[in-house]
Design an enzyme around this catalytic site. Structure first.
Site, PDB file in Angstrom:
ATOM      1  N   ASP A   1      -0.302   5.174   0.831  1.00  0.00           N
ATOM      2  CA  ASP A   1      -0.629   6.177   1.850  1.00  0.00           C
ATOM      3  C   ASP A   1      -0.746   5.534   3.225  1.00  0.00           C
ATOM      4  O   ASP A   1      -1.553   4.624   3.433  1.00  0.00           O
ATOM      5  CB  ASP A   1      -1.950   6.883   1.501  1.00  0.00           C
ATOM      6  CG  ASP A   1      -1.863   7.653   0.200  1.00  0.00           C
ATOM      7  OD1 ASP A   1      -1.003   8.541   0.108  1.00  0.00           O
ATOM      8  OD2 ASP A   1      -2.650   7.366  -0.723  1.00  0.00           O
TER       9      ASP A   1
ATOM     10  N   ASP B   1      -1.457  -0.555   6.001  1.00  0.00           N
ATOM     11  CA  ASP B   1      -1.769   0.015   7.314  1.00  0.00           C
ATOM     12  C   ASP B   1      -3.247  -0.003   7.645  1.00  0.00           C
ATOM     13  O   ASP B   1      -3.625   0.421   8.745  1.00  0.00           O
ATOM     14  CB  ASP B   1      -1.265   1.461   7.390  1.00  0.00           C
ATOM     15  CG  ASP B   1      -2.060   2.385   6.477  1.00  0.00           C
ATOM     16  OD1 ASP B   1      -2.123   2.103   5.255  1.00  0.00           O
ATOM     17  OD2 ASP B   1      -2.617   3.381   6.974  1.00  0.00           O
TER      18      ASP B   1
ATOM     19  N   ASP C   1       0.873  -1.167   0.000  1.00  0.00           N
ATOM     20  CA  ASP C   1       0.000   0.000   0.000  1.00  0.00           C
ATOM     21  C   ASP C   1       0.918   1.228   0.000  1.00  0.00           C
ATOM     22  O   ASP C   1       2.116   1.111   0.268  1.00  0.00           O
ATOM     23  CB  ASP C   1      -0.883  -0.028   1.250  1.00  0.00           C
ATOM     24  CG  ASP C   1      -1.635   1.261   1.464  1.00  0.00           C
ATOM     25  OD1 ASP C   1      -2.373   1.683   0.571  1.00  0.00           O
ATOM     26  OD2 ASP C   1      -1.429   1.871   2.531  1.00  0.00           O
TER      27      ASP C   1
END
Length: 224
Positions: A11, A171, A9
């Protein structure tokens, strides 16, 4: 040698873009004369495609208003990026060293699966000089929103790697649920935008970027 794939991922995992995201979302809502969602609500939707994000943030608004919010966000985010360059989404400390370490490992390739647009991802990769690290980059333009497994499945096909030989690093709960849906191990990181307690679908969760290579090896040694 079996080829393995680590999919990242962006961001909240590789870059800390929260200030740009919150600023752009604030500008989008204010342009429509609407109350701005609080910071926690905005960060909770990071990783979703923009249409899904706006539906979460403003479920009672008409479709055309949400579409205007999407366009307003895109314009504000792009303006922020053009004004600040790489500083609008700085790499988390240690990220470049971690990518360098992984890229140097024989039989290991890297990829990206992000809710960003192609334009946004390409600009970020160029701003940080990351072009050489990723053999596959999957974006929101081409797939259903996370946690649909489409991005990961496309990355596996493009990299010619089996699901058992791949790990998704992210995250958010969306990243971990996407990994589970694709039959890929999820490695959660605690320094991003969802609390550690939300990463219930993760195989493991780490607290430091420096711990990532060891965690990957542990997952591949013990796939259960």
């Amino acid at each position: 040698m079996t080829q393995r794939l680590v999919i990242f991922d962006v961001d909240g995992t590789l870059v800390d873009s929260q200030h740009s995201i919150v600023a752009a979302m604030t500008a989008a809502f204010e342009a429509q004369g609407l109350a701005v969602p609080d910071r926690g609500a905005i960060l909770s939707i990071v990783g979703l495609s923009l249409d899904h994000a706006m539906l979460r943030l403003a479920p009672d608004l008409a479709l055309d208003i949400r579409a205007q919010l999407v366009e307003g966000y895109r314009a504000a985010y792009q303006a922020h990026r053009l004004a600040q360059g790489a500083a609008h989404s700085p790499l988390f400390p240690g990220t470049l060293e971690m990518l360098e370490d992984l890229a140097a490992q024989p039989g290991l390739v890297l990829g990206v699966a992000t809710g960003k647009s192609r334009r946004g991802l390409d600009a970020l990769i160029a701003a940080h000089g990351l072009e050489r690290y990723f053999v596959t980059t999957q974006v929101a333009d081409d797939h259903p929103s996370k946690p649909h497994p489409g991005m990961i499945l496309a990355a596996l096909e493009e990299a010619d790697v089996l699901a058992a030989d791949a790990v998704m690093v992210g995250d958010t709960s969306y990243d971990m649920e996407m990994a589970s849906a694709a039959g890929v191990a999820g490695l959660g990181v605690s320094w991003g935008y969802h609390p550690r307690t939300a990463l219930t679908a993760a195989r493991r969760v780490i607290d430091r970027i420096a711990d990532l290579p060891l965690a990957l090896n542990q997952i591949w040694k013990d796939p259960t």
